[in-house]
Design a protein around this motif. Structure first.
Motif, PDB file in Angstrom:
ATOM      1  N   GLN A   1      51.272  43.703  39.032  1.00 59.10           N
ATOM      2  CA  GLN A   1      51.223  43.296  37.634  1.00 59.10           C
ATOM      3  C   GLN A   1      49.936  43.737  36.959  1.00 59.10           C
ATOM      4  N   VAL A   2      48.876  43.897  37.730  1.00 57.70           N
ATOM      5  CA  VAL A   2      47.604  44.368  37.198  1.00 57.70           C
ATOM      6  C   VAL A   2      47.091  45.488  38.084  1.00 57.70           C
ATOM      7  N   GLN A   3      46.599  46.518  37.449  1.00 54.38           N
ATOM      8  CA  GLN A   3      46.006  47.629  38.194  1.00 54.38           C
ATOM      9  C   GLN A   3      44.623  47.916  37.632  1.00 54.38           C
ATOM     10  N   LEU A   4      43.649  48.071  38.521  1.00 51.94           N
ATOM     11  CA  LEU A   4      42.305  48.473  38.132  1.00 51.94           C
ATOM     12  C   LEU A   4      42.061  49.871  38.670  1.00 51.94           C
ATOM     13  N   VAL A   5      41.721  50.777  37.804  1.00 50.82           N
ATOM     14  CA  VAL A   5      41.495  52.160  38.202  1.00 50.82           C
ATOM     15  C   VAL A   5      40.049  52.535  37.926  1.00 50.82           C
ATOM     16  N   GLU A   6      39.359  52.934  38.986  1.00 47.53           N
ATOM     17  CA  GLU A   6      37.966  53.323  38.889  1.00 47.53           C
ATOM     18  C   GLU A   6      37.819  54.833  38.800  1.00 47.53           C
ATOM     19  N   SER A   7      36.740  55.255  38.178  1.00 44.35           N
ATOM     20  CA  SER A   7      36.408  56.675  38.148  1.00 44.35           C
ATOM     21  C   SER A   7      34.906  56.833  37.954  1.00 44.35           C
ATOM     22  N   GLY A   8      34.420  58.051  38.221  1.00 40.59           N
ATOM     23  CA  GLY A   8      33.029  58.361  37.918  1.00 40.59           C
ATOM     24  C   GLY A   8      32.106  58.535  39.098  1.00 40.59           C
ATOM     25  N   GLY A   9      32.588  58.272  40.307  1.00 43.00           N
ATOM     26  CA  GLY A   9      31.717  58.461  41.464  1.00 43.00           C
ATOM     27  C   GLY A   9      31.495  59.929  41.770  1.00 43.00           C
ATOM     28  N   SER A  25      44.917  47.533  33.586  1.00 44.58           N
ATOM     29  CA  SER A  25      46.167  47.649  32.833  1.00 44.58           C
ATOM     30  C   SER A  25      47.188  46.705  33.445  1.00 44.58           C
ATOM     31  N   GLY A  26      48.163  46.328  32.622  1.00 51.03           N
ATOM     32  CA  GLY A  26      49.201  45.434  33.112  1.00 51.03           C
ATOM     33  C   GLY A  26      49.488  44.335  32.120  1.00 51.03           C
ATOM     34  N   ASN A  27      50.060  43.267  32.623  1.00 54.06           N
ATOM     35  CA  ASN A  27      50.513  42.149  31.794  1.00 54.06           C
ATOM     36  C   ASN A  27      49.349  41.170  31.559  1.00 54.06           C
ATOM     37  N   ILE A  28      48.342  41.651  30.820  1.00 56.54           N
ATOM     38  CA  ILE A  28      47.083  40.929  30.674  1.00 56.54           C
ATOM     39  C   ILE A  28      47.053  40.071  29.428  1.00 56.54           C
ATOM     40  N   PHE A  29      46.654  38.812  29.613  1.00 55.48           N
ATOM     41  CA  PHE A  29      46.444  37.916  28.485  1.00 55.48           C
ATOM     42  C   PHE A  29      44.975  37.888  28.084  1.00 55.48           C
ATOM     43  N   SER A  30      44.106  37.730  29.072  1.00 57.18           N
ATOM     44  CA  SER A  30      42.673  37.661  28.779  1.00 57.18           C
ATOM     45  C   SER A  30      41.878  38.065  30.015  1.00 57.18           C
ATOM     46  N   ILE A  31      40.708  38.663  29.755  1.00 51.56           N
ATOM     47  CA  ILE A  31      39.797  39.031  30.839  1.00 51.56           C
ATOM     48  C   ILE A  31      38.488  38.298  30.660  1.00 51.56           C
ATOM     49  N   TYR A  32      38.018  37.694  31.695  1.00 44.63           N
ATOM     50  CA  TYR A  32      36.783  36.926  31.646  1.00 44.63           C
ATOM     51  C   TYR A  32      35.651  37.758  32.236  1.00 44.63           C
ATOM     52  N   GLN A 100      43.431  36.721  33.396  1.00 44.48           N
ATOM     53  CA  GLN A 100      44.537  35.769  33.225  1.00 44.48           C
ATOM     54  C   GLN A 100      45.744  36.548  32.721  1.00 44.48           C
ATOM     55  N   LEU A 101      46.830  36.470  33.445  1.00 46.21           N
ATOM     56  CA  LEU A 101      48.052  37.154  33.038  1.00 46.21           C
ATOM     57  C   LEU A 101      48.797  36.334  31.983  1.00 46.21           C
ATOM     58  N   ARG A 102      49.648  37.020  31.247  1.00 48.28           N
ATOM     59  CA  ARG A 102      50.498  36.323  30.272  1.00 48.28           C
ATOM     60  C   ARG A 102      51.396  35.336  31.019  1.00 48.28           C
ATOM     61  N   LEU A 103      51.600  34.185  30.413  1.00 42.69           N
ATOM     62  CA  LEU A 103      52.448  33.119  30.954  1.00 42.69           C
ATOM     63  C   LEU A 103      51.846  32.468  32.192  1.00 42.69           C
ATOM     64  N   ARG A 104      50.586  32.738  32.485  1.00 40.47           N
ATOM     65  CA  ARG A 104      49.896  32.065  33.583  1.00 40.47           C
ATOM     66  C   ARG A 104      48.832  31.143  32.990  1.00 40.47           C
TER      67      ARG A 104
END
Length: 121
Positions: A1-9, A25-32, A100-104
Motif C-alpha cells: 500500500q505504501v512504497q518508499l523509493v530512494e535515490s542519490g547514492g 507513494s500509495g494510499n497516503i493520508f498524512s506523513i509525520y 498514516q494511510l487513508r481509512l486508518r
C-alpha cells in the motif's frame, strides 16, 4: 500500500557531496516524521537525522554542520544533503517515514530499500 523509493547514492571522493532522496507513494493520508538511518558493514544501524512535520530537525553529532535534512510535503519526499563527506560516512542509507494511510486511525513506520554511499579516494 505504501512504497518508499530512494535515490542519490553513489561513490564520491572525501570532501565531496551527495543528495539522497526518498519519495513515498500509495494510499497516503498524512506523513509525520521522516528520517534517515545508515548501516556500515559490521556495524549496527544508526540514526542520522530526522525531521518532524513542523520542520524540527535532529542530527547525530558526527554529521552536524555537514548534513541537512529537509522535506517536500507536496511530493511526500525527504532529502538528505550530505556535504564534506568523510570515509566514515560510507554505509547503506535507509529512509523512513511515519505514514498514516487513508481509512486508518494510526500511523506506521515504512522503510526505503537502502542506497549505498561510498566515500573513497
Amino acid at each position: 500500500q505504501v512504497q518508499l523509493v530512494e535515490s542519490g547514492g553513489g561513490l564520491v571522493q572525501p570532501g565531496g557531496s551527495l543528495r539522497l532522496s526518498c519519495a513515498a507513494s500509495g494510499n497516503i493520508f498524512s506523513i509525520y516524521a521522516m528520517g534517515w538511518y545508515r548501516q556500515a558493514p559490521g556495524k549496527q544501524r544508526e540514526l542520522v537525522a530526522t525531521i518532524t512535520n513542523d520542520g524540527s530537525t535532529y542530527y547525530r553529532d558526527s554529521v552536524k554542520g555537514r548534513f541537512t535534512i529537509f522535506r517536500d510535503n507536496a511530493n511526500n519526499t525527504v532529502y538528505l544533503q550530505m556535504n564534506s563527506l568523510k570515509p566514515e560516512d560510507t554505509a547503506v542509507y535507509y529512509c523512513t517515514q511515519t505514514i498514516q494511510l487513508r481509512l486508518r486511525t494510526r500511523a506506521d513506520d515504512y522503510w526505503g530499500q537502502g542506497t549505498q554511499v561510498t566515500v573513497s579516494s
